[in-house]
Design a protein around this motif. Structure first.
Motif, PDB file in Angstrom:
ATOM      1  N   SER A 144     -26.411  85.536  35.656  1.00  0.00           N
ATOM      2  CA  SER A 144     -27.833  85.357  35.932  1.00  0.00           C
ATOM      3  C   SER A 144     -28.040  84.141  36.828  1.00  0.00           C
ATOM      4  O   SER A 144     -27.187  83.245  36.909  1.00  0.00           O
ATOM      5  N   GLU A 145     -29.173  84.125  37.505  1.00  0.00           N
ATOM      6  CA  GLU A 145     -29.456  83.049  38.456  1.00  0.00           C
ATOM      7  C   GLU A 145     -29.485  81.696  37.752  1.00  0.00           C
ATOM      8  O   GLU A 145     -30.016  81.543  36.653  1.00  0.00           O
ATOM      9  N   ASN A 146     -28.837  80.702  38.397  1.00  0.00           N
ATOM     10  CA  ASN A 146     -28.737  79.316  37.915  1.00  0.00           C
ATOM     11  C   ASN A 146     -27.821  79.161  36.710  1.00  0.00           C
ATOM     12  O   ASN A 146     -27.767  78.078  36.110  1.00  0.00           O
ATOM     13  N   GLN A 147     -27.099  80.200  36.351  1.00  0.00           N
ATOM     14  CA  GLN A 147     -26.089  80.092  35.299  1.00  0.00           C
ATOM     15  C   GLN A 147     -24.900  79.293  35.829  1.00  0.00           C
ATOM     16  O   GLN A 147     -24.502  79.443  36.981  1.00  0.00           O
ATOM     17  N   ASN A 148     -24.307  78.438  34.977  1.00  0.00           N
ATOM     18  CA  ASN A 148     -23.097  77.711  35.374  1.00  0.00           C
ATOM     19  C   ASN A 148     -21.948  78.694  35.544  1.00  0.00           C
ATOM     20  O   ASN A 148     -21.633  79.449  34.631  1.00  0.00           O
ATOM     21  N   ILE A 149     -21.306  78.666  36.721  1.00  0.00           N
ATOM     22  CA  ILE A 149     -20.238  79.637  36.962  1.00  0.00           C
ATOM     23  C   ILE A 149     -18.911  78.982  37.345  1.00  0.00           C
ATOM     24  O   ILE A 149     -17.865  79.624  37.253  1.00  0.00           O
ATOM     25  N   GLY A 150     -18.947  77.733  37.768  1.00  0.00           N
ATOM     26  CA  GLY A 150     -17.691  77.101  38.177  1.00  0.00           C
ATOM     27  C   GLY A 150     -17.774  75.594  38.096  1.00  0.00           C
ATOM     28  O   GLY A 150     -18.830  74.996  38.335  1.00  0.00           O
ATOM     29  N   LEU A 151     -16.635  74.964  37.749  1.00  0.00           N
ATOM     30  CA  LEU A 151     -16.558  73.506  37.690  1.00  0.00           C
ATOM     31  C   LEU A 151     -15.249  73.084  38.356  1.00  0.00           C
ATOM     32  O   LEU A 151     -14.166  73.405  37.880  1.00  0.00           O
ATOM     33  N   LEU A 152     -15.370  72.389  39.480  1.00  0.00           N
ATOM     34  CA  LEU A 152     -14.195  71.889  40.186  1.00  0.00           C
ATOM     35  C   LEU A 152     -13.920  70.475  39.701  1.00  0.00           C
ATOM     36  O   LEU A 152     -14.747  69.577  39.867  1.00  0.00           O
ATOM     37  N   VAL A 153     -12.753  70.274  39.082  1.00  0.00           N
ATOM     38  CA  VAL A 153     -12.413  68.997  38.446  1.00  0.00           C
ATOM     39  C   VAL A 153     -11.306  68.306  39.234  1.00  0.00           C
ATOM     40  O   VAL A 153     -10.234  68.872  39.447  1.00  0.00           O
ATOM     41  N   TYR A 154     -11.587  67.075  39.671  1.00  0.00           N
ATOM     42  CA  TYR A 154     -10.610  66.238  40.359  1.00  0.00           C
ATOM     43  C   TYR A 154     -10.183  65.111  39.411  1.00  0.00           C
ATOM     44  O   TYR A 154     -10.922  64.146  39.231  1.00  0.00           O
ATOM     45  N   PRO A 155      -9.001  65.182  38.803  1.00  0.00           N
ATOM     46  CA  PRO A 155      -8.547  64.076  37.953  1.00  0.00           C
ATOM     47  C   PRO A 155      -7.750  63.054  38.776  1.00  0.00           C
ATOM     48  O   PRO A 155      -6.959  63.413  39.644  1.00  0.00           O
ATOM     49  N   ILE A 156      -7.994  61.783  38.514  1.00  0.00           N
ATOM     50  CA  ILE A 156      -7.259  60.698  39.178  1.00  0.00           C
ATOM     51  C   ILE A 156      -6.804  59.702  38.116  1.00  0.00           C
ATOM     52  O   ILE A 156      -7.622  59.169  37.368  1.00  0.00           O
ATOM     53  N   LEU A 157      -5.500  59.435  38.062  1.00  0.00           N
ATOM     54  CA  LEU A 157      -4.948  58.451  37.134  1.00  0.00           C
ATOM     55  C   LEU A 157      -4.317  57.327  37.945  1.00  0.00           C
ATOM     56  O   LEU A 157      -3.346  57.544  38.672  1.00  0.00           O
ATOM     57  N   SER A 158      -4.890  56.140  37.837  1.00  0.00           N
ATOM     58  CA  SER A 158      -4.355  54.983  38.551  1.00  0.00           C
ATOM     59  C   SER A 158      -4.181  53.822  37.578  1.00  0.00           C
ATOM     60  O   SER A 158      -4.684  53.858  36.446  1.00  0.00           O
ATOM     61  N   HIS A 159      -3.472  52.784  38.029  1.00  0.00           N
ATOM     62  CA  HIS A 159      -3.190  51.622  37.195  1.00  0.00           C
ATOM     63  C   HIS A 159      -3.561  50.343  37.943  1.00  0.00           C
ATOM     64  O   HIS A 159      -3.470  50.284  39.169  1.00  0.00           O
ATOM     65  N   THR A 160      -3.962  49.325  37.178  1.00  0.00           N
ATOM     66  CA  THR A 160      -4.378  48.054  37.753  1.00  0.00           C
ATOM     67  C   THR A 160      -3.171  47.166  38.020  1.00  0.00           C
ATOM     68  O   THR A 160      -2.274  47.042  37.176  1.00  0.00           O
ATOM     69  N   ILE A 161      -3.136  46.551  39.207  1.00  0.00           N
ATOM     70  CA  ILE A 161      -2.126  45.541  39.517  1.00  0.00           C
ATOM     71  C   ILE A 161      -2.741  44.187  39.181  1.00  0.00           C
ATOM     72  O   ILE A 161      -3.718  43.750  39.803  1.00  0.00           O
ATOM     73  N   MET A 162      -2.186  43.523  38.188  1.00  0.00           N
ATOM     74  CA  MET A 162      -2.756  42.278  37.694  1.00  0.00           C
ATOM     75  C   MET A 162      -2.545  41.151  38.695  1.00  0.00           C
ATOM     76  O   MET A 162      -1.778  41.265  39.656  1.00  0.00           O
TER      77      MET A 162
END
Length: 225
Positions: A144-162
């Motif tokens: 139906s119109e305006n129904q959620n049909i897709g979710l594009l997920v970009y995961p990013i895993l980074s670490h801090t340099i102290m």
């Protein structure tokens, strides 16, 4: 290679492709974002059956006062999640696992000493993109119109340099950027060529577009001669 070039020309010239035009919204605006643990959320509007979504990319942003390091072996590829499997079918065109690639700008950040990619404080880089000629296709849409049909997920895993140069490995969660797609009127099918070009995009896109126009003109002259 000749066949791949023709396929790319066909995708660029004759297919309705979506470009980077998403709007950032509050993650609290839709429960689907919390369901998939999204940290940054975007709305890309409605999509009709036969729509293509291509020329995708993601930006890695470091807003902290310390440099960040990213190890590619820890990363998961972006994923398009079907949110209505009963009424919707998403496919990859062309199919296969080689959909994503790291950008040249990201590759230039390689730090051989630490074995990862270092992004300085208060900097950003387009780090991953879909390959030219690759796209997701909304093969079937009966939602139906305006129904959620897709979710594009970009995961990013980074670490801090102290400050002392040590790398903090305590970050065990990935920052997830999520783009939500909703259904257009299910009677509508996207079969027209896009009216506008994207404001920015790979240089190869414009070269192929020009080649496609030359090819189309040549065919027209051939038919008229």
């Amino acid at each position: 290679m000749y066949k791949k070039l023709l396929a790319t020309l066909a995708l660029v010239t004759f297919s309705p492709v979506s470009f980077a035009a998403e709007t950032e919204i509050e993650c609290s605006s839709d429960s689907v974002f919390s369901e998939y643990s999204c940290n940054q959320c975007f709305d890309w509007g409605t999509k009709s059956e036969w729509a293509f979504i291509g020329l995708l990319s993601d930006e890695w942003i470091n807003e902290s006062e310390n440099s960040k390091i990213l190890y590619t072996e820890q990363q998961e590829n972006p994923e398009l999640i079907n949110l209505d499997t009963d009424n919707v079918e998403w496919t990859q065109d062309p199919s296969g696992e080689d959909f994503w690639e790291y950008t040249d700008e990201f590759q230039a950040l390689m730090d051989e000493e630490n074995g990862g990619y270092v992004l300085n404080a208060m900097s950003s880089v387009n780090w991953i993109k879909s390959k030219l000629g690759y796209a997701y296709k909304l093969e079937r849409n009966e939602a139906s119109e305006n129904q959620n049909i897709g979710l594009l997920v970009y995961p990013i895993l980074s670490h801090t340099i102290m400050d002392d140069g040590e790398i903090s490995m305590n970050e065990s969660w990935a920052h997830k950027e999520c783009v939500l797609y909703k259904s257009a009127d299910w009677n509508t099918k996207e079969i027209e060529t896009p009216k506008e070009l994207p404001e920015t995009g790979p240089a190869e896109f414009f070269l192929l577009f020009i080649l496609a126009m030359i090819l189309a003109f040549g065919v027209l002259r051939f038919k008229n001669s």
